[in-house]
Design a protein around this motif. Sequence first.
Motif, PDB file in Angstrom:
ATOM      1  N   ALA A 173       0.849  -1.198   0.000  1.00 21.38           N
ATOM      2  CA  ALA A 173       0.000   0.000   0.000  1.00 21.38           C
ATOM      3  C   ALA A 173       0.878   1.239   0.000  1.00 21.38           C
ATOM      4  N   LEU A 174       0.705   2.064  -1.028  1.00 19.76           N
ATOM      5  CA  LEU A 174       1.537   3.246  -1.185  1.00 19.76           C
ATOM      6  C   LEU A 174       0.706   4.516  -1.240  1.00 19.76           C
ATOM      7  N   TYR A 175       1.177   5.536  -0.567  1.00 23.60           N
ATOM      8  CA  TYR A 175       0.784   6.918  -0.790  1.00 23.60           C
ATOM      9  C   TYR A 175       2.057   7.742  -0.657  1.00 23.60           C
ATOM     10  N   ASP A 176       1.997   9.018  -0.965  1.00 22.93           N
ATOM     11  CA  ASP A 176       3.182   9.869  -0.970  1.00 22.93           C
ATOM     12  C   ASP A 176       3.146  10.770   0.267  1.00 22.93           C
ATOM     13  N   GLU A 177       3.959  10.432   1.270  1.00 27.58           N
ATOM     14  CA  GLU A 177       3.987  11.235   2.498  1.00 27.58           C
ATOM     15  C   GLU A 177       4.352  12.690   2.227  1.00 27.58           C
ATOM     16  N   ILE A 178       5.255  12.916   1.280  1.00 27.94           N
ATOM     17  CA  ILE A 178       5.718  14.279   1.026  1.00 27.94           C
ATOM     18  C   ILE A 178       4.577  15.122   0.466  1.00 27.94           C
ATOM     19  N   ALA A 179       3.814  14.571  -0.473  1.00 28.43           N
ATOM     20  CA  ALA A 179       2.679  15.302  -1.041  1.00 28.43           C
ATOM     21  C   ALA A 179       1.636  15.607   0.033  1.00 28.43           C
ATOM     22  N   ILE A 180       1.425  14.673   0.957  1.00 23.41           N
ATOM     23  CA  ILE A 180       0.466  14.905   2.033  1.00 23.41           C
ATOM     24  C   ILE A 180       0.965  16.007   2.965  1.00 23.41           C
ATOM     25  N   TRP A 181       2.225  15.944   3.357  1.00 31.51           N
ATOM     26  CA  TRP A 181       2.778  16.983   4.234  1.00 31.51           C
ATOM     27  C   TRP A 181       2.769  18.347   3.564  1.00 31.51           C
ATOM     28  N   LYS A 182       2.995  18.385   2.267  1.00 29.72           N
ATOM     29  CA  LYS A 182       2.943  19.677   1.566  1.00 29.72           C
ATOM     30  C   LYS A 182       1.562  20.309   1.698  1.00 29.72           C
TER      31      LYS A 182
END
Length: 316
Positions: free
Chosen positions: A303-312
């Motif tokens: 399961a993948l999501y992008d932590e950096i995009a979420i934090w941005k």
Amino acid sequence: MTQYAGRWKDFPDYIIGITKEIWEDRGVETLNRYYADDIPVRSPMGIQRGNQGVMAATMATIHEFPDRQLFGEDVIWSNDPTHGHLSSHRLITTATHTRDGQFGPATGKPWRVRVIADCAARDETIYDEWLVRDYGGIVRQLGMDPAEYAARLLEAEAGANPVYLPEHDVDGGYHGRGNDNEWGDKYADTLSRIMADDFTHIHQSYDRAVIGEYAGAQQTLGAEGSVGFWLGLRSSFPSATFKIHHQIGMDADMLSPRAALRWSLDGPHDGWGSFGRPTGKRVHVFGMCHAEFGPWGLRREFALYDEIAIWKQILS
């Protein structure tokens, strides 16, 4: 189907083969043949339109990580008579940060993460794409904190904050929804239950020895590790709307029954969880998953999501 694009034995062989040719064999120019000129490539960091942009980004990545390798782990795919093939290609990618680039001055550190790419192909050309790279996993292995790295990106972008939002999407031409298969249905039901806060369902439907491969380069063993991953995400966005956008199920190719889902969570950051203190900011989580099933339930989950995009989005 015995061949694809004249030289590959089947569609998965084509997807794995051209990936190696582009990245490891340095065949960047082959993108002129394999990708449509105006292809949209969506990732949590935004939408890149056009093959020339894909080629530029590919060269920049190869420069920063010259020993990068991409190991094709699986291709879960469907075929739509109107829209063509859709491959959900899962890779393990490895590299060493030996040159300066988007991740800053070279650290000399190695990293290994997973990537899932959904590619629509028709007439021997890839014309539409969705991609999630474990950006947070790379950042962590290079010795940085994802939230701090995202804050530096925001500062460098001077408020532009390019991330993917559904209202900014473009029509690349693929309108399929996958296939009608029991394993895709089973996994879609499981993920829908989890996003409806039924975390007990994980203990009921996952193998006790399930291995989880999760965003942030996390690996867990046992159902409780999977509960921790999904609970941490959902509790950060408890009132966000969950949607499944594409699902495929397969039971073939000498592998376990398996499934691929592309999904989203959209709503406020209004709870304590994996993303810290609630801020109320609107966040769109762009997620992709693969699952493998065995005799005692779901035995492996990716399961993948992008932590950096979420934090941005949280910090903007």
